[in-house]
Enzyme design. Structure first.
Site, short mmCIF file in Angstrom:
data_model
loop_
_atom_site.label_atom_id
_atom_site.label_comp_id
_atom_site.label_asym_id
_atom_site.label_seq_id
_atom_site.Cartn_x
_atom_site.Cartn_y
_atom_site.Cartn_z
N THR A 179 0.35 10.87 2.94
CA THR A 179 -0.31 11.78 2.07
C THR A 179 -1.90 11.95 2.65
OG1 THR A 179 -1.27 9.80 1.00
CG2 THR A 179 0.69 11.23 -0.07
N SER A 189 -2.10 0.51 -4.47
CA SER A 189 -2.52 1.75 -4.06
C SER A 189 -3.85 2.15 -4.86
CB SER A 189 -1.67 2.94 -4.01
OG SER A 189 -2.49 4.29 -3.74
N ALA A 190 -4.71 2.43 -3.65
CA ALA A 190 -6.07 2.99 -4.68
C ALA A 190 -6.15 4.48 -5.31
CB ALA A 190 -7.30 3.09 -3.47
N SER A 191 -4.73 5.04 -5.09
CA SER A 191 -4.57 6.33 -5.69
C SER A 191 -4.25 6.40 -7.18
CB SER A 191 -3.46 7.11 -4.82
OG SER A 191 -3.11 8.35 -5.56
N ARG A 245 -11.19 8.20 -4.80
CA ARG A 245 -11.73 9.54 -4.74
C ARG A 245 -13.34 9.92 -4.76
NH1 ARG A 245 -8.94 12.46 -9.80
NH2 ARG A 245 -7.25 11.03 -8.83
N GLU A 292 0.06 -3.16 4.54
CA GLU A 292 -1.06 -2.25 4.68
C GLU A 292 -1.10 -1.40 6.27
OE1 GLU A 292 -3.60 -0.70 3.82
OE2 GLU A 292 -4.02 -1.21 1.93
N ASP A 293 -1.70 -0.30 6.15
CA ASP A 293 -1.92 0.40 7.50
C ASP A 293 -3.38 0.57 7.87
OD1 ASP A 293 -2.42 2.17 5.57
OD2 ASP A 293 -2.21 3.81 6.85
N LYS A 327 -10.67 -1.73 -2.12
CA LYS A 327 -10.60 -2.35 -0.64
C LYS A 327 -11.74 -2.07 0.14
CE LYS A 327 -5.81 -0.97 -1.25
NZ LYS A 327 -4.40 -0.25 -0.51
N LYS A 378 -9.36 7.22 4.41
CA LYS A 378 -8.20 6.34 4.22
C LYS A 378 -8.63 5.02 3.18
CE LYS A 378 -5.49 8.36 7.97
NZ LYS A 378 -4.83 8.07 8.98
N GLY A 379 -7.86 4.97 1.91
CA GLY A 379 -7.98 3.64 1.40
C GLY A 379 -9.06 3.86 0.48
N ASP A 418 0.91 -1.15 0.12
CA ASP A 418 0.09 -0.08 -0.01
C ASP A 418 1.12 1.37 0.05
OD1 ASP A 418 -2.19 1.72 0.60
OD2 ASP A 418 -1.72 1.73 2.57
N LEU A 419 0.56 2.37 -0.49
CA LEU A 419 1.42 3.58 -0.33
C LEU A 419 0.87 4.55 0.76
CD1 LEU A 419 3.27 5.30 -2.04
CD2 LEU A 419 1.36 6.29 -3.13
N ASP A 420 -0.11 5.08 0.77
CA ASP A 420 -0.45 6.11 1.71
C ASP A 420 -0.46 5.24 3.12
OD1 ASP A 420 -0.89 8.07 -0.17
OD2 ASP A 420 -2.95 7.29 -0.42
N ASN A 455 -2.87 8.68 -8.23
CA ASN A 455 -1.62 9.72 -8.19
C ASN A 455 -0.40 8.82 -7.68
OD1 ASN A 455 -2.94 12.49 -8.80
ND2 ASN A 455 -4.15 11.89 -7.19
C1 BG6 Z 1 -5.96 6.25 -1.24
C2 BG6 Z 1 -6.19 7.34 -0.01
O1 BG6 Z 1 -4.55 5.64 -1.14
O2 BG6 Z 1 -5.95 6.79 -2.62
C3 BG6 Z 1 -7.63 7.80 -0.14
O3 BG6 Z 1 -6.08 6.68 1.43
C4 BG6 Z 1 -7.72 8.23 -1.47
O4 BG6 Z 1 -7.79 8.55 0.82
C5 BG6 Z 1 -7.43 7.25 -2.65
O5 BG6 Z 1 -9.10 8.76 -1.77
C6 BG6 Z 1 -7.72 7.80 -4.05
O6 BG6 Z 1 -6.59 8.91 -4.15
P1 BG6 Z 1 -6.30 9.60 -5.50
O7 BG6 Z 1 -5.21 10.22 -5.58
O8 BG6 Z 1 -6.79 8.93 -6.79
O9 BG6 Z 1 -7.83 10.73 -5.46
MG MG Z 2 -2.80 3.16 3.47
#
Ligand code: BG6
Ligand code: MG
Length: 224
Positions: A17, A117-119, A50, A172-173, A148, A46-47, A9-11, A121
């Site tokens: 972040t 990561s779900a992000s 968006r 994971e956190d 997740k 968290k996790g 996992d990233l965040d 970014n």
């Molecule tokens: C997860 C964060 O890693 O990514 C969430 O914990 C966030 O808070 C999700 O909403 C999506 O991120 P992004 O960067 O695609 O908006």
């Molecule tokens: Mg996390």
């Protein structure tokens, strides 16, 4: 089975972040929706993807039925634009304690390394941290059907390494993240509160405590 790879996992595991997500959502919620979010609300983001994060905030402000899909996309885009400015500041100094050394140990151990990561970014954040080269693969969350705690993202993290779920460790956190790892049939390492992450196979209180030797031992023991 032998341990061959690690799915991260990233965040909250590699960098923090969550404070930037909070800052960006707090601004959009207040400016555009007149909703004041609290740190407790942020915990629940968290996790969470968006668009799902926006739904959580709208529900908190009792506005879940007030906007069209197009308006919601506009709010989420505004949040991400502001979030993008905030994460542009990220540098190698923002790597959480112990994680660079841990990644080096994995590399020296010849382990496969992927990101779950779900992000959307995540690639940009890894670049800012200077860690892109450590990762053999990054799951693209845009290609997933479920977030997740569904196992899809951690299952994909192993698959991209060419490994079976039984050959990898997921880190994971978040509770939903640990649930995702376990549902994927992988060995779960939790980082944070032992009681909260009780479903994990092994828990370290913080990133600074994460030890490859301890993980290898616990993984081998779990093979029975
Ligand atoms: C997860 C964060 O890693 O990514 C969430 O914990 C966030 O808070 C999700 O909403 C999506 O991120 P992004 O960067 O695609 O908006
Ligand atoms: Mg996390």
């Amino acid at each position: 089975m032998r341990l061959k790879g690690f799915v991260f996992d990233l965040d909250g595991v590699i960098t923090d972040t969550a404070r930037f997500h909070y800052q960006a959502w707090a601004k959009i919620a207040e400016d555009e929706l007149g909703i004041r979010i609290t740190p407790a609300v942020n915990e629940g983001l968290k996790g969470v993807s968006r668009m799902d994060s926006l739904e959580v905030i709208l529900k908190y402000g009792h506005q879940e039925h007030d906007y069209t899909e197009a308006q919601k996309v506009q709010f989420a885009t505004a949040k991400n634009d502001y979030y993008g400015q905030l994460i542009d500041q990220i540098s190698p100094e923002d790597i959480l304690p112990g994680m660079k050394a841990f990644l080096n140990a994995l590399r020296h151990g010849g382990y496969g390394i992927s990101l779950a990561s779900a992000s959307k970014n995540a690639p940009r954040i890894l670049t800012g941290l200077g860690l892109t080269d450590y990762f053999n693969a990054i799951v693209d969350p845009a290609t997933l059907r479920h977030g997740k705690p569904d196992p899809e993202i951690f299952a994909r993290g192993a698959e991209l390494l060419g490994l079976a779920p039984g050959e990898v460790v997921g880190l994971e956190d978040a509770v939903a993240g640990v649930q995702s790892i376990k549902a994927a049939g992988e060995f779960a390492v939790g980082i944070g509160d032992r009681q909260l992450l009780a479903q994990a196979d092994l828990v370290f209180p913080s990133t600074a405590d994460v030890s490859l030797a301890a993980i290898e031992t616990a993984f081998a023991e779990a093979q029975g």
